[in-house]
Design a protein around this motif. Sequence first.
Motif, mmCIF file in Angstrom:
data_model
loop_
_atom_site.group_PDB
_atom_site.id
_atom_site.type_symbol
_atom_site.label_atom_id
_atom_site.label_comp_id
_atom_site.label_asym_id
_atom_site.label_seq_id
_atom_site.Cartn_x
_atom_site.Cartn_y
_atom_site.Cartn_z
ATOM 1 N N GLU A 14 0.923 -1.289 0.036
ATOM 2 C CA GLU A 14 -0.117 -0.008 0.093
ATOM 3 C C GLU A 14 0.875 1.263 -0.058
ATOM 4 O O GLU A 14 0.583 2.119 -0.750
ATOM 5 C CB GLU A 14 -0.935 -0.127 1.193
ATOM 6 N N ASN A 18 1.053 3.706 -3.269
ATOM 7 C CA ASN A 18 0.743 5.335 -3.054
ATOM 8 C C ASN A 18 1.950 6.326 -3.095
ATOM 9 O O ASN A 18 1.656 7.502 -3.255
ATOM 10 C CB ASN A 18 0.126 5.433 -1.702
ATOM 11 N N LYS A 247 -3.024 13.405 10.966
ATOM 12 C CA LYS A 247 -4.304 13.920 10.529
ATOM 13 C C LYS A 247 -4.426 15.508 10.539
ATOM 14 O O LYS A 247 -4.871 16.232 9.790
ATOM 15 C CB LYS A 247 -5.289 12.958 11.385
ATOM 16 N N THR A 278 -5.883 10.276 1.295
ATOM 17 C CA THR A 278 -6.499 9.201 1.990
ATOM 18 C C THR A 278 -7.532 9.912 2.946
ATOM 19 O O THR A 278 -7.280 10.105 3.900
ATOM 20 C CB THR A 278 -5.830 8.194 2.772
ATOM 21 N N LYS A 279 -8.965 9.914 2.190
ATOM 22 C CA LYS A 279 -9.956 10.602 3.242
ATOM 23 C C LYS A 279 -9.981 9.604 4.625
ATOM 24 O O LYS A 279 -10.173 10.227 5.506
ATOM 25 C CB LYS A 279 -11.120 10.752 2.646
ATOM 26 N N LYS A 280 -10.054 8.351 4.455
ATOM 27 C CA LYS A 280 -9.962 7.366 5.444
ATOM 28 C C LYS A 280 -8.489 7.050 5.728
ATOM 29 O O LYS A 280 -8.042 6.617 4.436
ATOM 30 C CB LYS A 280 -10.967 6.206 5.370
ATOM 31 N N PRO A 281 -7.934 6.525 6.614
ATOM 32 C CA PRO A 281 -6.603 5.865 6.676
ATOM 33 C C PRO A 281 -6.790 4.490 5.869
ATOM 34 O O PRO A 281 -7.562 3.985 6.111
ATOM 35 C CB PRO A 281 -6.261 5.823 7.988
ATOM 36 N N ILE A 282 -5.622 3.963 5.414
ATOM 37 C CA ILE A 282 -5.455 2.710 4.836
ATOM 38 C C ILE A 282 -5.156 1.710 5.874
ATOM 39 O O ILE A 282 -4.050 2.060 6.778
ATOM 40 C CB ILE A 282 -4.609 2.668 3.580
ATOM 41 N N LYS A 299 -1.854 2.425 10.424
ATOM 42 C CA LYS A 299 -2.848 3.324 9.648
ATOM 43 C C LYS A 299 -1.846 4.289 8.664
ATOM 44 O O LYS A 299 -0.915 4.961 9.302
ATOM 45 C CB LYS A 299 -3.573 4.250 10.628
ATOM 46 N N ARG A 301 -1.576 7.166 6.269
ATOM 47 C CA ARG A 301 -2.200 8.371 5.570
ATOM 48 C C ARG A 301 -1.261 8.820 4.644
ATOM 49 O O ARG A 301 0.032 8.826 4.568
ATOM 50 C CB ARG A 301 -2.502 9.463 6.611
ATOM 51 N N ALA A 316 -8.779 15.206 5.524
ATOM 52 C CA ALA A 316 -8.486 13.972 6.298
ATOM 53 C C ALA A 316 -9.997 13.888 6.969
ATOM 54 O O ALA A 316 -10.329 14.828 7.735
ATOM 55 C CB ALA A 316 -7.353 14.162 7.219
#
Length: 317
Positions: A14, A18, A247, A278-282, A299, A301, A316
Motif C-alpha cells: 500500500e 501510493n 491527521k 486518503t480521506k480515511k486511513p488505509i 494506519k 495516511r 482528512a
Amino acid sequence: MNKELRHIPVLLNETIQNLNLIDNGTYVDATLGMGGYTERILSLSNCKLVSIDRDPLAIENATELKKRFGERLHVVNGLFSNLDQILKKLSIPKINGITFDFGVSSPQIDDPTRGFSFRYNSALDMRMGRNEFSATDFINDSDADLIEKILREYGEEKQARRLSKAIFNSKPIQTTKELSQIVYSILGNPKKDKIDPATRTFQAIRIAVNNELEEIRLGLATAIKYLAPKGRILAVSFHSLEDRIVKRFFTENSSLKRNINRHLPPSENEVPKLKVVTKKPILPKDREINDNPRSRSAKLRVAEKVTSLLQSDSRAA
Ligand SMILES: C[S@@+](CC[C@H](N)C(=O)[O-])C[C@H]1O[C@@H](n2cnc3c(N)ncnc32)[C@H](O)[C@@H]1O
C-alpha cells in the motif's frame, strides 16, 4: 540477513503503490529500519533515495543495500528533526515523495539489551539512537508531577496519578522488571489474551525518552517544504497520538486559511499546500494482520503537494 534482526515491513504494498514512484525521481525513506521500504522503492524504480535512521544499528545493517544499489542510495544516520540539514548537505532541493513508518523496529523491541520491553528483564534503556538520556535517567531525574504528565499524555493512562506516585516512591529504578512490577502492583497482574497493563507506561516513557511526537511534527513540517508538486508524504502510525498529529497536519495544510479579505484572491500563505489522498486511513488487511500481528494497529495516511488551488479540495476524515 540475521534472522533475529528481521522486521516485517507493515503496509508495504500500500505504501509503495501510493508513493507513485517515477524514474529519475528523488525520494526519502525517513525510517530506514531494516530496509523493507528502501529495498522495494529502489527495486521498482530507477530513482534516488535518501534513507535515514537515528539508530546506528539500522545504518550498519544497510551495508548490503548500499552495495546492491550503489550511488542511488544515500544512507544517513540522523533524525527527522535533521531532515533539512541532511537534504541541504546532499544538495537536494526537491523530493518527489517521503515515507515515515513511525515507532520502533522489531530488532529494537526484540533485543533484550535495548531495554524497550516488559517481556524481558534488562536495564531500562529505550533509546532508539544516541539520545543523551535513557529511560532510567528519565525516571530517576523526574519528579512525580512530570512522570504523571508523561503517563497521562503519552500513555493515555487513566491511573497516571497513582502510578506516578508509586514509580516516584520506588526510585531509583534500573530495570524493565522493576518498572513492570510497580505497574502490576497498582493495575493488577497481566491476564491471558488481554493487553499487558504495563503497555501504556512503557509506551509513554519510550515516547518521552526519544522525543517522538516533536520529532514527527518537525519531520512533517520539513517534508512539506521539500516536496515537489504532486510529491507525496506517506505516514504509517501505530497509535492514536501519532495518527492525530499526522491527521491534523494534513487537515491544516489542506485547508484554505481565509484570515484576510475573503473578496480578494487568496495570497500565497493562504493557499493550501496539500491535498489529502486518503480521506480515511488505509488499514492492513486481515491476511497481513494474521501473518504479522504487529501490523494490527497500523494506519497509513497519504497527502500530495498541490500544484494549484483547484487541486486542493479534500480533507482528512
Ligand atoms: C518501524 S521502523 C521502520 C521499519 C522499516 N520501514 C522497514 O521496513 O524495515 C522505525 C524506524 O524508524 C527509526 N526512527 C524512529 N524515529 C526516528 C526519528 N525521529 N528520526 C530518524 N529515525 C527514526 C527507528 O530507529 C526505527 O529503526
